[in-house]
Design a protein around this motif. Structure first.
Motif, PDB file in Angstrom:
ATOM      1  N   HIS A  98       0.892  -1.146   0.002  1.00 43.49           N
ATOM      2  CA  HIS A  98       0.028   0.091  -0.116  1.00 43.49           C
ATOM      3  C   HIS A  98       0.832   1.167   0.055  1.00 43.49           C
ATOM      4  CE1 HIS A  98      -3.152  -3.091   1.239  1.00 43.49           C
ATOM      5  NE2 HIS A  98      -3.813  -2.091   0.547  1.00 43.49           N
ATOM      6  N   GLU A  99       2.002   1.213   0.500  1.00 40.99           N
ATOM      7  CA  GLU A  99       2.878   2.192   0.326  1.00 40.99           C
ATOM      8  C   GLU A  99       4.207   1.901  -0.436  1.00 40.99           C
ATOM      9  OE1 GLU A  99       3.618   3.953   4.295  1.00 40.99           O
ATOM     10  OE2 GLU A  99       1.445   3.602   4.997  1.00 40.99           O
ATOM     11  N   PRO A 100       4.571   2.624  -1.724  1.00 41.07           N
ATOM     12  CA  PRO A 100       5.807   2.060  -2.295  1.00 41.07           C
ATOM     13  C   PRO A 100       6.963   2.352  -1.542  1.00 41.07           C
ATOM     14  CG  PRO A 100       4.063   3.527  -3.716  1.00 41.07           C
ATOM     15  CD  PRO A 100       3.641   3.699  -2.215  1.00 41.07           C
ATOM     16  N   LEU A 101       7.026   3.072  -0.836  1.00 38.32           N
ATOM     17  CA  LEU A 101       8.268   3.483   0.039  1.00 38.32           C
ATOM     18  C   LEU A 101       8.331   2.755   1.488  1.00 38.32           C
ATOM     19  CD1 LEU A 101       9.255   7.023  -1.224  1.00 38.32           C
ATOM     20  CD2 LEU A 101      10.100   4.817  -2.082  1.00 38.32           C
ATOM     21  N   GLY A 102       7.351   2.127   1.775  1.00 40.99           N
ATOM     22  CA  GLY A 102       7.108   1.752   3.120  1.00 40.99           C
ATOM     23  C   GLY A 102       6.984   0.293   3.408  1.00 40.99           C
ATOM     24  N   GLY A 103       6.818  -0.191   4.376  1.00 40.42           N
ATOM     25  CA  GLY A 103       6.744  -1.671   4.639  1.00 40.42           C
ATOM     26  C   GLY A 103       7.930  -2.440   4.402  1.00 40.42           C
ATOM     27  N   ILE A 104       7.801  -3.544   3.619  1.00 44.31           N
ATOM     28  CA  ILE A 104       8.769  -4.674   3.117  1.00 44.31           C
ATOM     29  C   ILE A 104       9.706  -3.642   2.133  1.00 44.31           C
ATOM     30  CG2 ILE A 104       7.659  -5.648   1.319  1.00 44.31           C
ATOM     31  CD1 ILE A 104      10.283  -7.133   3.933  1.00 44.31           C
ATOM     32  N   ASN A 105       9.168  -2.895   1.470  1.00 41.47           N
ATOM     33  CA  ASN A 105      10.180  -2.110   0.665  1.00 41.47           C
ATOM     34  C   ASN A 105      11.232  -1.181   1.429  1.00 41.47           C
ATOM     35  OD1 ASN A 105       8.704  -2.319  -1.773  1.00 41.47           O
ATOM     36  ND2 ASN A 105       6.969  -1.225  -0.737  1.00 41.47           N
ATOM     37  N   GLN A 106      10.840  -0.864   2.613  1.00 46.63           N
ATOM     38  CA  GLN A 106      11.714   0.050   3.636  1.00 46.63           C
ATOM     39  C   GLN A 106      13.028  -1.025   3.871  1.00 46.63           C
ATOM     40  OE1 GLN A 106      10.899   0.146   7.731  1.00 46.63           O
ATOM     41  NE2 GLN A 106      11.050   2.439   7.452  1.00 46.63           N
ATOM     42  N   LEU A 107      12.669  -2.512   3.760  1.00 44.95           N
ATOM     43  CA  LEU A 107      13.749  -3.491   4.142  1.00 44.95           C
ATOM     44  C   LEU A 107      14.358  -3.917   3.314  1.00 44.95           C
ATOM     45  CD1 LEU A 107      11.877  -4.912   7.322  1.00 44.95           C
ATOM     46  CD2 LEU A 107      13.506  -3.102   7.499  1.00 44.95           C
ATOM     47  N   PHE A 108      13.998  -3.813   1.895  1.00 43.35           N
ATOM     48  CA  PHE A 108      14.469  -4.632   0.701  1.00 43.35           C
ATOM     49  C   PHE A 108      15.731  -3.874   0.512  1.00 43.35           C
ATOM     50  CE2 PHE A 108      15.098  -5.568  -3.482  1.00 43.35           C
ATOM     51  CZ  PHE A 108      14.117  -6.758  -3.853  1.00 43.35           C
ATOM     52  N   PRO A 109      16.133  -2.754   0.940  1.00 49.32           N
ATOM     53  CA  PRO A 109      17.997  -2.701   0.301  1.00 49.32           C
ATOM     54  C   PRO A 109      18.986  -3.503   1.468  1.00 49.32           C
ATOM     55  CG  PRO A 109      16.518  -0.435   0.717  1.00 49.32           C
ATOM     56  CD  PRO A 109      15.537  -1.757   1.010  1.00 49.32           C
ATOM     57  N   ILE A 110      18.304  -4.179   2.593  1.00 48.73           N
ATOM     58  CA  ILE A 110      19.364  -4.912   3.441  1.00 48.73           C
ATOM     59  C   ILE A 110      19.059  -6.388   3.094  1.00 48.73           C
ATOM     60  CG2 ILE A 110      19.470  -2.840   5.005  1.00 48.73           C
ATOM     61  CD1 ILE A 110      17.550  -4.381   6.906  1.00 48.73           C
ATOM     62  N   PHE A 111      18.181  -6.579   2.202  1.00 51.60           N
ATOM     63  CA  PHE A 111      17.901  -8.060   1.812  1.00 51.60           C
ATOM     64  C   PHE A 111      19.215  -8.707   1.766  1.00 51.60           C
ATOM     65  CE2 PHE A 111      17.385 -11.299  -1.509  1.00 51.60           C
ATOM     66  CZ  PHE A 111      16.327 -12.258  -0.674  1.00 51.60           C
ATOM     67  N   GLY A 112      19.951  -8.401   0.787  1.00 47.35           N
ATOM     68  CA  GLY A 112      21.362  -9.059   0.213  1.00 47.35           C
ATOM     69  C   GLY A 112      22.369  -9.125   1.550  1.00 47.35           C
ATOM     70  N   ILE A 113      22.493  -8.318   2.190  1.00 51.22           N
ATOM     71  CA  ILE A 113      23.575  -7.952   3.333  1.00 51.22           C
ATOM     72  C   ILE A 113      22.973  -8.903   4.319  1.00 51.22           C
ATOM     73  CG2 ILE A 113      24.485  -6.555   5.131  1.00 51.22           C
ATOM     74  CD1 ILE A 113      25.020  -4.442   3.011  1.00 51.22           C
ATOM     75  N   SER A 114      21.843  -8.878   4.770  1.00 52.76           N
ATOM     76  CA  SER A 114      21.150  -9.720   5.913  1.00 52.76           C
ATOM     77  C   SER A 114      21.494 -11.339   5.621  1.00 52.76           C
ATOM     78  CB  SER A 114      19.780  -9.250   6.360  1.00 52.76           C
ATOM     79  OG  SER A 114      18.981  -9.474   5.040  1.00 52.76           O
ATOM     80  N   ASN A 115      21.100 -11.605   4.303  1.00 51.70           N
ATOM     81  CA  ASN A 115      21.390 -12.821   4.052  1.00 51.70           C
ATOM     82  C   ASN A 115      22.739 -13.510   4.068  1.00 51.70           C
ATOM     83  OD1 ASN A 115      20.342 -15.362   2.763  1.00 51.70           O
ATOM     84  ND2 ASN A 115      20.730 -14.799   0.695  1.00 51.70           N
ATOM     85  N   GLN A 116      23.558 -12.674   3.388  1.00 50.51           N
ATOM     86  CA  GLN A 116      25.045 -13.094   3.696  1.00 50.51           C
ATOM     87  C   GLN A 116      25.440 -13.051   5.330  1.00 50.51           C
ATOM     88  OE1 GLN A 116      26.733 -14.158   0.400  1.00 50.51           O
ATOM     89  NE2 GLN A 116      24.445 -14.401   0.421  1.00 50.51           N
ATOM     90  N   LEU A 117      25.046 -12.289   5.962  1.00 48.63           N
ATOM     91  CA  LEU A 117      25.173 -12.187   7.427  1.00 48.63           C
ATOM     92  C   LEU A 117      24.821 -13.596   8.083  1.00 48.63           C
ATOM     93  CD1 LEU A 117      24.785  -8.544   8.397  1.00 48.63           C
ATOM     94  CD2 LEU A 117      26.818  -9.384   8.256  1.00 48.63           C
ATOM     95  N   LEU A 118      23.670 -13.857   7.439  1.00 52.00           N
ATOM     96  CA  LEU A 118      23.117 -15.100   8.194  1.00 52.00           C
ATOM     97  C   LEU A 118      23.882 -16.397   7.573  1.00 52.00           C
ATOM     98  CD1 LEU A 118      20.876 -16.520   9.737  1.00 52.00           C
ATOM     99  CD2 LEU A 118      19.340 -16.440   7.528  1.00 52.00           C
ATOM    100  N   ALA A 119      24.573 -16.118   6.381  1.00 50.46           N
ATOM    101  CA  ALA A 119      25.474 -17.316   6.049  1.00 50.46           C
ATOM    102  C   ALA A 119      26.515 -17.422   7.046  1.00 50.46           C
ATOM    103  CB  ALA A 119      25.863 -17.177   4.631  1.00 50.46           C
ATOM    104  N   ALA A 120      27.060 -16.130   7.543  1.00 50.95           N
ATOM    105  CA  ALA A 120      28.257 -16.027   8.378  1.00 50.95           C
ATOM    106  C   ALA A 120      28.194 -16.559   9.648  1.00 50.95           C
ATOM    107  CB  ALA A 120      28.596 -14.487   8.638  1.00 50.95           C
ATOM    108  N   VAL A 121      26.746 -16.820  10.201  1.00 55.45           N
ATOM    109  CA  VAL A 121      26.499 -17.341  11.475  1.00 55.45           C
ATOM    110  C   VAL A 121      26.386 -18.798  11.145  1.00 55.45           C
ATOM    111  CG1 VAL A 121      24.537 -17.574  13.032  1.00 55.45           C
ATOM    112  CG2 VAL A 121      24.932 -15.274  12.210  1.00 55.45           C
TER     113      VAL A 121
END
Length: 713
Positions: A534-557
C-alpha cells in the motif's frame, strides 16, 4: 577399497576437459563473440567434478555419515513435522524450499558488472561455500533432532553468542520472507494465468500427498506421473483462463494477494508435512528443473552469443545505474543465493532434517540441491547476458536516471556506451506484448526477456510473447515454494526460542504452540508485506535494501556454527572446510555493511542518503525517487532504519563469530570442558538408497529387507 576402472577415468577426464574448455574460452576471449554454451559447459563440468569428488570427500572422510544410524524422521516420526520421506520427494522439497528469488534475480542484476565476475562467483562460491554450508548444517542438525540454526548456536557456542544468533536469524528470516512475498505479489498482481496455475498446484499437491500416504504408499513414480500430468494441464488451462471470461476472477489486486498469501503460509505451516508442503514442493521442482533444463538445451541448440562484455566499466568504477558500489564487495552481495545463502541454512536446520530417511542421503540433498540452484543462477546470468546491453540497462535503470520515454532512455543509455535506438526499445516491448520495458527493475522482467529470446530461437519468433509471460509465471511459482517452507522454518525458530522460556514449545509438533507461533510469524511478515503493497516506500520496501547483506550475514552465522561444531566434534584438521568460506563471507559482508552505513556516497551509504534528503527537505526540494514531501520524509525514515538495522545485524554477527572463536580456542586448549548436544546413537531400521539411482549393493540390501515389507517402486 574400490579402484577406478578405465571407463570411469575416461568419463571423468572428459567431464574435466569440457569444464576446463568452457572456463578457458570465457576467461581468454577478448572482443570476439562468445557463445553462452561455453558458460553452461564451464558450470556443469565444475558441478559434476565437485559433487563426485569434493562433496564425497566431505561426507565420508570429514563428516563420516553413518547409514546405520536412525535419523530424527525415523526416531521421532509423528506424521506432522517428523516424517521419513522418500529421497526423491525430499530432494524436490529441499530444492524448492531453498530456491527463492535470489538465484533468479541476483545474477540478473549482477550482469551490470559483466558476465565473467558473476559466473566465477556463482560456480566457485557454490562449490566451496554455499553447497558446503547447506550440507554441513543439514548433517549437524540431523544429529540434533532437527534443531534450528539459532538453537544449535545457543547450545554449542553458549548463551551469549547463541542469544545473538537467535535474534539475528529470526529477524533476518522475517525480512527474507517479506521480500519473497513481495516479489510473488508483484509477479501475480496482473497475471490471471499465473494466479490460476499456481493456485491449482495446491489441490494437486493435496491429492499427491493423500495418494502417497493412503492410497498407494511408496509409489513415488506413479504419483510423479500423475502430478506432472496435472501440472502441465494446469499450465495450459491457465492460459485458457487468462483469455476467457474467467480472467477477471483470477486477476487479483495486490491487497487481495497479500491476504491469500498470509492465509496460505499459515495453513502450510501447521498442516502435516506430507499433506501439502512436501508434495507441492516436489511437484514444483519438476517445473523448475524442467524449465531450467530446457533453457540449457535451448542454449546448446541456438548457441546465442553473450552480448554483455566480460567485465564492464561499471565494475571498475562502481557507479552502475542498476546498483551502486564497486565489484568488491557488492557483486557477491547481489548474487547471494546462487552461490551462498544464509536462508538455506534455515531450511537445512528446519524442515529437511526432520524428514530425511538416512544420513547417507545428506550429500545428494544438501550438496546436490544447492548445485541445482546454482545452475538456475547460471541460466539467469545467461538470460541477462544474451540480450542487447542497451536494452538491459534501459530495463534495469530507474526512471529517475533514464526518464520515461524511449527517446530519453536511448540518449542516456547511449551516453553510458551501450547504444540502442528508440525504435529498438519500442520494438522490444512490442515483441513481448508489453506497453513498455523501461525501468522494469528487480531483475524478473529482464530474465523473462532473456528466456523468451532463447526459447523463441528454437520454437520461432511468433511465440516470443508466450515465452515471456510463461517466464513471469514461472518465477512466481519458483519463489512461492520458498515462502511456505520458510514460514514453517520461522515457526520452528520461534518455537526453539520460546522453548528456552517455556518447555512445551520445545516440542515443535505441540499443537497449541505450532498454531500460535505460525500465527505470529505470518503476522510479522504479513504486516510488512501489507504496508509495502500500500505504500511504495514503506513496509517491506523499507527493508528491501538490506535483503542481500542480511542474507549473507546469516550465512556467516551458519558457517561459524559449522566451524565450531567441526572443532568440538574432533574434526579440527578439517575445520578449514567451513572456516575458509566463513573468513571470506565475513570479510565481504562486513565490508559491505560498513560501506552501507558509513559511505559518503549517497547511492551507497544509508546515513549519507538520509543527510542528503534531510537537507533537501530543509530547502523545500523533492528528490527522486520521492514524488512529494511526504515521500521525502519516508526516505529519511527508511534510510535511518536501514542504517541502524545494518549496523545492529553486523554487530550481532560479529558477536556470534567472536564467541564461536572463543569456544574453539577453549576446546583446543582444554577439550574436557567442551560438551556436545548430539543425540545418542540409535540403530536404523530403514533401508533406502543414498542417491537418486540405487547401486547394485543397495538393490540387494533392499531385496533382502523386502520380506514382509509393503510393495514399492
Amino acid at each position: 577399497m574400490r579402484t577406478a576402472n578405465v571407463r570411469t577415468i575416461v568419463v571423468w577426464t572428459l567431464v574435466a576437459l569440457v569444464g576446463a574448455a568452457g572456463w578457458s574460452v570465457l576467461a581468454l576471449a577478448r572482443g570476439e563473440n562468445v557463445s553462452a554454451a561455453w558458460m553452461v559447459a564451464a558450470a556443469l563440468g565444475s558441478y559434476a567434478i565437485a559433487y563426485r569428488f569434493y562433496a564425497k570427500f566431505i561426507v565420508y572422510k570429514v563428516l563420516k555419515v553413518d547409514g546405520t544410524r536412525a535419523t530424527p524422521a525415523e526416531r521421532l516420526d509423528n506424521g506432522i513435522d517428523y516424517h521419513p520421506t522418500d529421497r526423491r520427494v525430499l530432494l524436490g522439497h529441499h530444492f524448492a524450499a531453498i530456491a527463492g528469488a535470489g538465484p533468479l534475480v541476483g545474477p540478473v542484476l549482477a550482469a551490470q558488472m559483466g558476465y565473467l565476475p558473476g559466473t566465477i562467483w556463482i560456480v566457485v562460491g557454490v562449490i566451496f561455500a554455499g553447497a558446503v554450508q547447506d550440507m554441513v548444517v543439514l548433517f549437524f542438525s540431523t544429529r540434533r533432532d532437527g534443531r534450528s540454526l539459532g538453537q544449535m548456536a545457543r547450545e554449542e557456542i553458549g548463551p551469549f553468542g547463541g542469544a545473538a544468533a537467535l535474534v539475528a536469524t529470526f529477524a533476518i528470516m522475517i525480512i527474507l520472507l517479506g521480500v519473497l512475498a513481495l516479489v510473488v505479489v508483484n509477479a501475480l498482481a496482473s497475471s490471471p494465468w499465473g494466479t490460476f496455475s499456481i493456485g491449482m498446484t495446491i489441490p494437486i499437491a493435496l491429492l499427491m500427498g493423500f495418494y502417497l500416504r493412503v492410497l498407494r504408499p511408496g509409489r513415488v513414480s506413479e504419483v510423479s506421473l500423475i502430478g506432472v500430468a496435472l501440472l502441465l494441464l494446469a499450465l495450459v488451462a491457465g492460459r485458457w483462463v487468462a483469455e476467457s471470461s474467467w480472467a477477471g476472477t483470477f486477476t487479483l489486486a495486490p491487497s487481495t494477494l497479500v491476504i491469500w498469501l498470509v492465509g496460505y503460509g499459515f495453513v502450510a505451516s501447521i498442516l502435516p508435512v506430507w499433506t501439502l508442503l512436501a508434495p507441492r514442493d516436489y511437484l514444483s521442482t519438476f517445473m523448475k528443473i524442467g524449465t531450467i533444463a530446457l533453457l540449457a538445451i535451448g542454449v546448446v541448440v541456438a548457441l546465442p552469443a553473450l552480448k554483455m562484455p566480460a567485465v564492464t566499466d561499471f565494475a571498475k568504477h562502481g557507479n552502475g545505474p542498476v546498483f551502486a558500489g564497486s565489484l568488491f564487495p557488492f557483486v557477491f552481495i547481489t548474487i547471494a543465493c546462487g552461490a551462498l545463502s544464509g536462508f538455506h541454512s534455515l531450511i537445512s536446520s528446519g524442515t529437511t532434517p526432520k524428514m530425511i530417511q538416512k544420513e547417507t542421503q545428506i550429500r545428494m540433498i544438501g550438496y546436490g540441491a544447492m548445485l541445482m540452484e546454482s545452475s538456475v543462477a547460471v541460466m539467469a546470468l545467461v538470460a541477462a547476458s544474451i540480450i542487447d546491453p542497451g536494452l538491459y540497462f534501459a530495463m534495469n535503470a530507474p526512471a529517475g536516471a533514464i526518464g520515461t520515454t524511449v527517446q530519453n532512455a536511448s540518449q542516456v543509455v547511449s551516453s553510458w556506451g551501450y547504444h540502442i535506438s528508440p525504435a529498438d526499445l519500442a520494438q522490444a516491448a512490442k515483441n513481448v506484448d508489453e506497453a513498455s520495458l523501461l525501468s522494469r527493475t528487480g531483475g524478473a522482467p529482464t530474465l523473462a526477456v532473456g528466456v523468451s529470446e532463447i526459447f523463441s530461437k528454437v520454437t520461432g519468433g511468433s511465440l516470443r510473447a508466450f515465452w515471456y509471460h510463461f517466464a513471469i509465471m514461472f518465477e512466481a511459482l519458483f519463489i512461492l515454494t520458498a515462502l511456505d517452507a520458510g514460514t514453517r522454518v520461522g515457526r520452528f525458530m520461534l518455537q526453539d526460542m520460546l522453548g528456552n522460556v517455556y518447555r512445551p514449545f520445545k516440542n515443535v509438533s505441540w499443537k497449541p504452540g505450532l498454531a500460535l507461533t505460525s500465527a505470529i510469524v505470518c503476522a510479522l511478515w504479513g504486516y510488512f508485506l501489507w504496508v509495502g503493497v500500500h505504500e511504495p516506500l514503506g513496509g517491506i520496501n523499507q527493508l528491501f535494501p538490506i535483503f542481500g547483506i542480511s542474507n549473507q550475514l546469516l550465512a556467516a552465522v551458519a558457517l561459524a556454527v559449522c566451524t565450531t561444531l567441526l572443532v568440538k566434534s574432533g574434526r579440527l584438521k578439517w575445520a578449514w572446510i567451513t572456516g575458509v568460506p566463513l573468513a571470506w563471507d565475513a570479510t565481504v559482508t562486513l565490508t559491505a555493511s560498513w560501506q552501507k552505513v558509513f559511505s559518503s556516497d549517497p547511492k551507497v551509504g544509508f546515513f549519507k542518503q538520509r543527510s542528503v534528503f534531510q537537507d533537501a527537505i530543509d530547502a523545500g526540494k523533492v528528490l527522486p525517487p520521492a514524488k512529494s514531501m511526504d515521500d521525502m520524509h519516508t526516505v529519511v525514515t527508511n534510510s535511518t532504519v536501514d542504517g541502524v538495522l545494518s549496523a545492529i545485524l553486523a554487530v550481532l554477527v560479529v558477536v556470534v563469530i567472536a564467541d564461536a572463536l572463543r569456544v574453539c580456542v577453549r576446546h583446543i586448549r582444554r577439550p574436557a570442558l567442551s560438551t556436545l548436544s548430539e543425540t545418542p546413537y540409535v540403530e536404523s531400521n530403514i533401508v533406502a538408497p543414498a542417491g537418486l539411482i540405487p547401486t547394485r549393493e543397495e538393490k540387494e540390501e533392499a531385496t533382502r529387507d523386502a520380506v514382509g515389507a509393503p510393495a514399492g517402486d
